[in-house]
Design an enzyme around this catalytic site. Structure first.
Site, PDB file in Angstrom:
ATOM      1  N   GLU A 128       5.049   2.610  -4.534  1.00  0.00           N
ATOM      2  CA  GLU A 128       4.617   2.409  -5.914  1.00  0.00           C
ATOM      3  C   GLU A 128       3.248   3.071  -5.997  1.00  0.00           C
ATOM      4  O   GLU A 128       2.221   2.468  -5.721  1.00  0.00           O
ATOM      5  CB  GLU A 128       4.525   0.922  -6.269  1.00  0.00           C
ATOM      6  CG  GLU A 128       4.415   0.711  -7.768  1.00  0.00           C
ATOM      7  CD  GLU A 128       3.094   0.113  -8.249  1.00  0.00           C
ATOM      8  OE1 GLU A 128       2.873   0.118  -9.473  1.00  0.00           O
ATOM      9  OE2 GLU A 128       2.278  -0.351  -7.440  1.00  0.00           O
ATOM     10  N   ASP A 157       3.823  -2.133  -2.863  1.00  0.00           N
ATOM     11  CA  ASP A 157       3.056  -2.297  -4.100  1.00  0.00           C
ATOM     12  C   ASP A 157       1.645  -1.719  -3.979  1.00  0.00           C
ATOM     13  O   ASP A 157       0.954  -1.963  -2.992  1.00  0.00           O
ATOM     14  CB  ASP A 157       2.976  -3.805  -4.401  1.00  0.00           C
ATOM     15  CG  ASP A 157       2.271  -4.092  -5.703  1.00  0.00           C
ATOM     16  OD1 ASP A 157       2.769  -3.649  -6.741  1.00  0.00           O
ATOM     17  OD2 ASP A 157       1.205  -4.744  -5.683  1.00  0.00           O
TER      18      ASP A 157
HETATM   19  C1  GLC Z   1       1.643  -3.160  -9.147  1.00  0.00           C
HETATM   20  C2  GLC Z   1       2.572  -4.019  -9.968  1.00  0.00           C
HETATM   21  C3  GLC Z   1       1.804  -4.665 -11.074  1.00  0.00           C
HETATM   22  C4  GLC Z   1       0.682  -5.490 -10.491  1.00  0.00           C
HETATM   23  C5  GLC Z   1      -0.153  -4.685  -9.516  1.00  0.00           C
HETATM   24  C6  GLC Z   1      -1.001  -5.565  -8.672  1.00  0.00           C
HETATM   25  O1  GLC Z   1       1.123  -2.114  -9.864  1.00  0.00           O
HETATM   26  O2  GLC Z   1       3.613  -3.253 -10.467  1.00  0.00           O
HETATM   27  O3  GLC Z   1       2.618  -5.450 -11.893  1.00  0.00           O
HETATM   28  O4  GLC Z   1      -0.135  -5.961 -11.517  1.00  0.00           O
HETATM   29  O5  GLC Z   1       0.630  -3.930  -8.612  1.00  0.00           O
HETATM   30  O6  GLC Z   1      -0.223  -6.216  -7.716  1.00  0.00           O
END
Ligand code: GLC
Length: 648
Positions: free
Chosen positions: A322, A280
């Site tokens: 991500e 993430d």
């Molecule tokens: C990522 C997640 C999102 C979250 C962020 C902080 O982008 O997809 O939902 O708010 O990380 O953890």
């Protein structure tokens, strides 16, 4: 190279395991030690205690390798032998919240038949680890990485679920929220209590001087609901770096102790049966004054350490980045050139996602073509996660500042798209909502379910058959694009049955302040029953998705190793890309407009086809003469019909 470790130090760890376990581990360590040591050295090589930290990382790997269950060792072997398993065309992903989809982890098992009905082989469960109480950003503020959210079950339930999924041919993907912890995590609590060891886990500043200098170049993620990147802690009398919400404290990876903690957490989860980690918010993991503090070279070194340790201790496991970035940075997370095979196996193609929505709104594919052409081909051992939407907003910044976007209207275009999907323009069929816009920042993101953004929900509400048909076509067009593109296509829960926006979040205090909950509805299993009705809107949509899934699974040429090249169709409304590889070639054509469109037959030259073509989507063979015709929002996956390949 300094001696990495004395193998004798593994005696205790492997004392109760078969001798073979240790041999395999030592073999992998020897083989991959340079891939581990090189990025570690780039990150921490200047430290006097570097050898100590390298040893700590190796010990984490050794202890996980010693504990890895027999079934998972078998999986490791299988995956090493079939390294392309996740690149095959039979991979179909699905993403959902445990509570919203099924209730708890045990009940997810009961939904496996539904997932199989849809053809799913990869399941991403949104955060399942124990979050902070109250607001927690949908579980992305973790209070304890070694406990499951008590509402969902316990670690043993996770192990059981992972095993059941595996037996059913479904790989489990979980989030590893590695950029930040909750402010109620034990480390944060100890930091607040004054323990310097844990204060060093975070980025703390005694006054505003450095935060202000950072703020001059760092963007805001949630400008409306959580402005700025620092939050004051009265307990510590210090400012804490908080990229997201104030209760999400960014971890300080310049401290190797943080890396060791995270690697250990990851490997313990891998040993429960997690097969893919969604890393993430990786782009924020390293800060540098004077920059926007994203995509720093050290982030790539960190990912290389994550990858190397998996190669050594749990080689079946994949990493998924991500990284919601512009085209310039995106492919780097999959490793390019010399770092091929050293970083993530998978990465979200957020640029494709955003470009798809831009094309659908405009009925014109020029921008998408130009922007996708700027993304370099990815290494052979990697794949995209192609998706239409996820639990987050559609972040328009993915297109921002690129040359093609500037040419197409720059900021005005992005504002137009944001307004279009908020249903503010006469031409709009969408019922979404703009996210995090402020007077000085009028474009950010768009929220809304797939059904809401394509006009499906509204058409169903009105019982307007013609519009339902149009909206269904839009949805299937988008799926046809992501299923053909290359990589693992990801379906967001409920989109396959046309789930509408969920306004009820406004009544829940932990959600009311975050508009993304609009498109995270609970699965309506009664409505899902309608999928069996051949004449219901949901039934036709579900059947359409299933048809595409089946076609995709059969079209081997769509394997992720096939290259994806944007092709000129000679028609601004029709997008074309060619997938070509060892398993054949498929030409994808997709009409983004509400009118029928034609494409010159010459387009088929790219397939080297002289006469007949087979369309995987409709399952028909044809002999196009001068031109190919595409109905409104129609798509074709064309392959040379048997015996008609001219070999170009
Ligand atoms: C990522 C997640 C999102 C979250 C962020 C902080 O982008 O997809 O939902 O708010 O990380 O953890």
């Amino acid at each position: 190279m300094a001696p990495l470790t004395s193998f004798a130090s593994f005696d205790a760890l492997f004392a109760d395991t078969p001798a073979e376990y240790r041999q395999v581990f030592e073999g992998r360590l020897e083989h991959f030690r340079s891939q581990l040591e090189a990025p570690m050295r780039r990150l921490y090589g200047e430290r006097e205690d570097f050898d100590h930290w390298l040893q700590r990382v190796v010990d984490v790997a050794a202890s996980a390798a010693a504990e890895r269950h027999h079934d998972l060792r078998v999986l490791d072997r299988q995956r090493l032998e079939e390294a392309d398993w996740f690149q095959r065309s039979d991979m179909i992903g699905y993403t959902c919240y445990v509570d919203r989809f099924a209730g708890d982890l045990g009940k997810v098992v009961e939904k496996i038949p539904y997932l199989k009905e849809l053809g799913v082989t990869y399941l991403h469960l949104l955060p399942v680890l124990a979050p902070r109480e109250g607001e927690n950003d949908g579980g992305y503020a973790i209070a304890d990485y070694r406990r499951i959210n008590p509402q969902f079950g316990a670690m043993e339930d996770l192990r059981w679920l992972a095993g059941e999924l595996r037996r059913n041919g479904i790989s489990l993907c979980l989030d590893l929220v590695c950029n930040h912890t909750a402010d109620t995590h034990d480390w944060a609590i100890k930091a607040k209590a004054g323990e310097s060891r844990y204060q060093d886990y975070y980025h703390l500043f005694p006054d505003r001087s450095l935060p202000d200098r950072f703020e001059a170049t760092v963007a805001e993620l949630f400008p409306q609901s959580a402005p700025g990147n620092f939050t004051y802690s009265s307990e510590m009398e210090a400012w804490v770096w908080t990229t997201f919400y104030g209760y999400q404290w960014d971890l300080n990876y310049s401290n190797p102790a943080v890396l060791v903690e995270m690697l250990s957490i990851m490997l313990d989860l891998a040993n429960l049966g997690v097969e893919v980690f969604r890393l993430d918010a990786v782009i924020y993991m390293w800060k540098r004054l004077g920059t926007d503090c994203t995509n720093q070279p050290e982030v790539h070194s960190l990912l290389q350490v994550f990858r190397a340790i998996l190669k050594i201790a749990a080689p079946a496991v994949l990493l998924k980045a991500e990284a919601m970035v512009t085209p310039q940075h995106l492919a780097k997370y999959l490793g390019l050139g010399e770092s091929a095979d050293l970083e993530c196996h998978l990465g979200y193609h957020n640029v494709l996602m955003v470009a798809l929505w831009a094309s659908l709104a405009k009925g014109d594919v020029t921008l998408m073509g130009e922007i996708l052409r700027t993304i370099p081909p990815i290494p052979a051992g990697t794949a995209w996660i192609s998706y239409i939407r996820c639990h987050d907003d559609i972040g328009w910044s993915a297109l921002e500042g690129t040359e093609p976007t500037e040419k197409a209207g720059g900021h005005d275009l992005l504002k137009e798209l944001s307004d279009f999907y908020a249903g503010k323009l006469d031409s709009s069929f969408a019922a979404g909502r703009s996210f995090q816009v402020a007077p000085e920042h009028d474009v950010h993101g768009t929220n809304g379910t797939l059904a809401a953004l394509t006009g499906f929900s509204e058409a169903v509400r009105l019982g307007d058959k013609a519009e339902i048909d149009f909206a269904t076509r839009r949805i299937l067009l988008l799926y046809a694009m992501i299923f053909g593109f290359g990589g693992i296509p990801l379906i967001y829960m409920g989109d396959e049955i046309g789930a509408p926006n969920d306004e009820t979040y406004r009544g829940r205090s932990a959600e009311a302040g975050d508009g993304r909950w609009l498109h995270r509805p609970f699965m309506d299993w009664d409505a899902a029953e309608a999928r069996h009705g051949p004449t219901t809107a949901q039934g036709r949509l579900f059947a359409g998705v299933q048809r595409l899934v089946k076609a995709r699974k059969s079209a081997f040429a769509l394997h992720a190793q096939a290259s994806t090249r944007v092709v000129e169709t000679g028609n601004d409304h029709v997008f074309g890309y060619l997938r070509r590889g060892a398993r054949g070639a498929v030409l994808v054509l997709a009409n983004f407009s509400a009118q029928p469109q034609t494409v010159a037959r010459a387009c088929l030259d790219q397939l080297g086809v002289s006469r007949q073509v087979y369309d995987w989507i409709s399952g028909t063979t044809s002999c196009p003469d001068d031109s190919l015709c595409l109905e409104p929002y129609d798509s074709l996956w064309l392959e040379a019909a048997n015996g008609d390949e001219t070999g170009t």
